[in-house]
Write a protein that holds these residues in place. Structure first.
Motif, short mmCIF file in Angstrom:
data_model
loop_
_atom_site.label_atom_id
_atom_site.label_comp_id
_atom_site.label_asym_id
_atom_site.label_seq_id
_atom_site.Cartn_x
_atom_site.Cartn_y
_atom_site.Cartn_z
N ASP A 44 -22.21 -51.26 37.39
CA ASP A 44 -23.43 -50.61 37.87
C ASP A 44 -24.16 -50.01 36.67
OD1 ASP A 44 -25.40 -49.21 39.16
OD2 ASP A 44 -24.06 -48.06 40.46
N MET A 45 -25.25 -50.66 36.26
CA MET A 45 -26.04 -50.27 35.08
C MET A 45 -25.28 -50.59 33.80
SD MET A 45 -27.68 -46.65 36.40
CE MET A 45 -28.86 -46.58 35.04
N VAL A 46 -25.44 -51.81 33.30
CA VAL A 46 -24.71 -52.22 32.11
C VAL A 46 -25.65 -52.57 30.95
CG1 VAL A 46 -22.71 -53.03 33.40
CG2 VAL A 46 -24.57 -54.65 32.91
N ALA A 47 -26.92 -52.12 31.03
CA ALA A 47 -27.87 -52.45 29.96
C ALA A 47 -28.89 -51.34 29.74
CB ALA A 47 -28.58 -53.77 30.27
N SER A 48 -28.48 -50.09 29.86
CA SER A 48 -29.40 -48.97 29.68
C SER A 48 -29.99 -48.98 28.27
CB SER A 48 -28.69 -47.64 29.95
OG SER A 48 -28.15 -47.62 31.25
N THR A 49 -31.26 -48.65 28.16
CA THR A 49 -31.95 -48.79 26.87
C THR A 49 -31.37 -47.85 25.81
OG1 THR A 49 -33.65 -47.30 27.73
CG2 THR A 49 -34.12 -49.65 27.80
N ASN A 50 -30.98 -46.66 26.16
CA ASN A 50 -30.38 -45.68 25.23
C ASN A 50 -28.88 -45.60 25.53
OD1 ASN A 50 -30.51 -43.74 23.14
ND2 ASN A 50 -30.66 -42.07 24.62
N TYR A 51 -28.23 -46.76 25.51
CA TYR A 51 -26.91 -46.93 26.12
C TYR A 51 -25.78 -46.22 25.37
CZ TYR A 51 -25.55 -50.18 22.42
OH TYR A 51 -25.23 -50.73 21.20
N ALA A 52 -24.72 -45.98 26.12
CA ALA A 52 -23.37 -45.76 25.58
C ALA A 52 -22.47 -46.74 26.31
CB ALA A 52 -22.91 -44.33 25.81
N LEU A 53 -21.46 -47.26 25.64
CA LEU A 53 -20.51 -48.18 26.27
C LEU A 53 -19.40 -47.36 26.90
CD1 LEU A 53 -20.36 -50.91 23.49
CD2 LEU A 53 -21.59 -51.03 25.67
N LYS A 54 -19.50 -47.21 28.21
CA LYS A 54 -18.59 -46.34 28.95
C LYS A 54 -17.63 -47.18 29.79
CE LYS A 54 -22.11 -42.69 29.39
NZ LYS A 54 -21.42 -41.42 29.10
#
Length: 514
Positions: free
Chosen positions: A355-365
């Motif tokens: 659920d949400m795997v490409a956020s622009t200001n991402y962190a790899l969680k």
């Protein structure tokens, strides 16, 4: 190896490199063709699905929300791709309460002192002195306001007001009036339904008045009612409560009704049907926008994994689910899990959520299956820690940083965890702010939201971080293949338990609505 995305460097090449860890993490007996095929699961193909979801939203009022034509078209697109790939596709219907506020509400005191109160607009871009409650009915009424069991000033303890919680509170209520009630004790919907049953043409519920309970209420009734219902601040409610006989105009413009929507569930024809490896993502957006990151990104990624793995005979059964009405409270996944028989539930050996795997200001969680981050959050069922370790190994192989994410109940893993099914997954962040430590690991901007377009109209195809999408696509492909072929799935070792039954000398292994 460290992955660096160069402008213009094809994501196909980048993502092919990202699934190389399959060679080292796949079971020894995996068919070499499987690892070769996994390399073809690429971010550009995922982006093609995202582009199609964007086009669907554009053709349907800018949204793909459950209960709208945009969701129906999204459902049909996904189901068609899966059927053509050879999956057995089930379209699972369920009813849910649909709500949309079409225009900004109005509330004004007509007499004795004319006054117009500042509204909260439907998009929530500002918080006014009152707000339409979710699942309020629609209407334009002008009527006398009648206090319902109000005790003012408020006592010191929150949730001690009983205003409107019992039918007896409306003894002597004049049908055709607007009910004025105070927050406390029971759910908002109980107050609204009691008012409606007493003949009220509208309802105003104001905050209770203690510290932390004075701001404008933006409540959720949870189920549709037919009369206009708004929440206000304590100050507005207290003002309206006196003098008796105050006349108020209340206008709401909503659709609030029960609709039918659908989950899309796809089963591979290969593998042991008693050992289901289940991947899922929610397909619906919010009404405010097309939802291309939230959650077109997770849906498109597992759709591409599904289509590429469809022709491979696996040891375990692969299942891919695309949930509806997640944005309204995980309704699709809750319906699915509740509909399973105990025998069907026991066949699902693990659930992976994206659920949400490409956020622009991402962190790899990575979801923290065992609370190893020591945040005090609930751990997942036994085996969830093993899923977490698989994703950690994947990113470690790439020399790519990663952080944990709590099972906070905000996505579709929730019903599976509640059913005792090992769970895990990936997440790149929503409305929360990126930390300085995360900025050091992933770049981007500390103090800014992971996704600045979360639940907004700007969550479009332009709201996708290609590097995050490529990294996570590789991780999803890795997990799907590893678990599709694994003889030792996460959770208690059933083989050892079976051996213990056969050999008496062996030792089994241990392992706000109100």
């Amino acid at each position: 190896m460290r992955f660096t995305l160069r402008r213009g460097a094809g994501l196909a090449t980048a993502t092919a490199a990202l699934v190389l860890p399959l060679i080292s993490t796949a079971p020894a007996d995996a068919d070499p063709d499987v690892t070769q095929l996994a390399r073809t699961i690429s971010a550009p193909a995922v982006k093609q699905h995202l582009q199609r979801l964007q086009e669907i939203a554009d053709a349907n009022g800018g949204t793909r929300a459950a209960g709208t034509p945009g969701f129906t078209a999204s459902r049909d697109y996904v189901a068609d791709k899966l059927r053509k790939a050879g999956y057995k596709v089930t379209i699972q219907p369920f009813e849910f309460p649909f709500f949309e506020e079409h225009s900004t509400a109005l509330m004004q005191q007509v007499s004795p002192e004319p006054k117009v109160y500042a509204p909260t607009p439907p998009d929530g871009s500002a918080v006014g002195e009152f707000a339409t409650m979710t699942y309020s009915g629609t209407g334009d009424v002008t009527a006398t306001l009648q206090n319902v069991d109000l005790v003012l000033p408020p006592g010191p303890t929150p949730s001690t007001s009983n205003s409107g919680c019992e039918a007896s509170d409306f003894a002597g209520f004049t049908a055709g009036n607007i009910a004025l009630m105070r927050r406390g004790t029971c759910d908002f919907v109980v107050k609204a339904q009691n008012a409606q049953a007493a003949g009220a043409v509208g309802a105003i519920i104001f905050n209770e008045g203690q510290e932390g309970r004075t701001a404008t209420l933006r409540g959720n009734l949870g189920t549709p009612v037919s009369i206009p219902v708004v929440g206000t601040s304590f100050a507005v409610g207290e003002e309206l409560s006196s003098p008796a006989g105050t006349v108020v105009r209340l206008k709401t413009d909503t659709t609030s009704e029960i609709r039918t929507t659908h989950n899309v569930i796809a089963d591979s024809k290969w593998g042991d049907a008693s050992k289901v490896v289940h991947l899922g993502a929610h397909l619906d957006s919010v009404l405010a926008g097309p939802g291309i990151n939230d959650n077109g990104s997770g849906s498109a990624a597992i759709l591409e994994v599904a289509t590429k793995l469809s022709k491979i005979p696996t040891k375990n059964r692969l299942r891919f689910s695309f949930w509806s009405a997640e944005e309204l409270g995980l309704l699709g996944s809750e319906h699915y899990v509740a509909s399973l028989t105990p025998a069907e539930r026991a066949k699902i050996k693990l659930y992976l959520n994206f659920d949400m795997v490409a956020s622009t200001n991402y962190a790899l969680k990575i979801f923290d299956g065992d609370d190893s981050d020591a945040t005090g959050a609930p751990a997942g069922p036994p085996g969830s820690d093993e899923i977490e370790k698989l994703f950690e190994k994947y990113f470690d192989t790439l020399r790519q940083g990663h952080v944990g994410s709590d099972f906070d109940g905000r996505s579709d893993y929730g019903p599976f965890i509640d059913a005792g099914i090992p769970a895990g997954g990936l997440f790149t962040g929503a409305e929360g702010a990126k930390t300085p430590a995360e900025q050091a690991l992933f770049g981007g901007t500390a103090g800014a939201p992971y996704d600045p377009c979360y639940h907004q109209a700007c969550d479009t195809i332009a709201n996708i971080n290609d590097k995050a999408l490529a990294l996570n696509t590789g991780a999803i492909a890795t997990a799907a293949v590893v678990y599709a072929f694994s003889r030792d799935l996460p959770g208690p070792d059933a083989r050892a338990a079976a051996a213990a039954l056969r050999h008496s000398d062996s030792h089994p292994h241990g392992s706000p609505t109100s």
